[in-house]
Design an enzyme around this catalytic site. Structure first.
Site, short mmCIF file in Angstrom:
data_model
loop_
_atom_site.label_atom_id
_atom_site.label_comp_id
_atom_site.label_asym_id
_atom_site.label_seq_id
_atom_site.Cartn_x
_atom_site.Cartn_y
_atom_site.Cartn_z
N HIS A 58 35.81 27.74 19.91
CA HIS A 58 36.49 29.02 19.65
C HIS A 58 36.00 29.63 18.33
CE1 HIS A 58 40.09 27.23 22.02
NE2 HIS A 58 39.53 28.14 22.80
N LYS A 114 55.36 28.37 30.24
CA LYS A 114 54.34 27.31 30.33
C LYS A 114 54.46 26.40 29.11
CE LYS A 114 49.71 27.57 31.39
NZ LYS A 114 48.46 28.34 31.52
N ARG A 136 31.52 29.15 28.98
CA ARG A 136 30.87 27.83 28.88
C ARG A 136 30.10 27.60 30.18
NH1 ARG A 136 36.39 25.08 27.64
NH2 ARG A 136 36.64 26.43 29.42
N SER A 147 40.02 22.86 25.08
CA SER A 147 41.24 22.38 24.43
C SER A 147 41.90 21.31 25.29
CB SER A 147 42.23 23.54 24.21
OG SER A 147 41.68 24.49 23.35
#
Ligand code: PNS
Length: 164
Positions: free
Chosen positions: A20, A44, A94, A132
């Site tokens: 990031h 969430k 990515r 992450s």
């Protein structure tokens, strides 16, 4: 008068990684202002609270210049962008596996607001396979994630898993 190019870099940032950070540094070279947005869904669950995530982002970007802001929102991303006068959403890409999800998001965001463009930066090759989620999984199982996250994030991850 030239209008300012403001971009929003949204994500869960649970927690911020070196991947990031790489996008943030490169994004700052492209835009006049960059807003790093912790976009969260209150339903969430996450490892770090929104405040902790924003805190970590502020800590690891404190040496970057003042054209960077950190904020949070639980609403529609394009509405947030509009409220800030931003017409770019910045995302890192990515592996090819990111592509379908990112393509869908870019299309729905474009449908919701045609004035906002999504811009992708290819991630640095060192961060190609890290996320992450994988970092949390590895750290939670006692694996070393040194080098994949800033040192302060490494410490906070260790603290989190020690106290669980
Ligand atoms: O880091 P992530 O989890 O890949 O980021 C995904 C994120 C937060 C950018 C995405 O879920 C998002 O934009 N959420 C905000 C709500 C929204 O506007 N969704 C897209 C249109 S339905």
């Amino acid at each position: 008068m030239k209008t300012k190019k403001i971009a929003v870099y949204p994500g869960s940032f649970d927690p911020i990684t070196n991947g990031h950070l790489d996008i943030i540094v490169r994004g700052l070279r492209m835009f006049d202002e960059l807003i790093v947005l912790v976009a969260y869904n209150p339903n969430k669950s996450s490892l770090f609270s929104v405040e902790e995530r924003m805190d970590l982002i502020r800590l690891v970007t404190q040496d970057l210049d003042g054209r960077l802001r950190v904020d949070c929102s639980s609403g529609l991303l394009v509405d947030y962008a509009k409220s800030q006068g931003a017409n770019v959403i910045l995302r890192g890409l990515r592996a090819v596996s990111d592509f379908e999800y990112e393509f869908q998001m870019a299309l729905i965001n474009r449908r919701l607001n045609r004035d906002v463009e999504t811009v992708f930066l290819m991630t640095g090759y060192q961060w190609f396979y890290t996320s992450s989620n994988l970092i949390k999984e590895a750290a939670g199982l006692g694996g070393s994630v040194k080098g994949l996250v800033p040192d302060v994030v490494l410490e906070r991850l260790e603290e989190k898993f020690r106290t669980r």
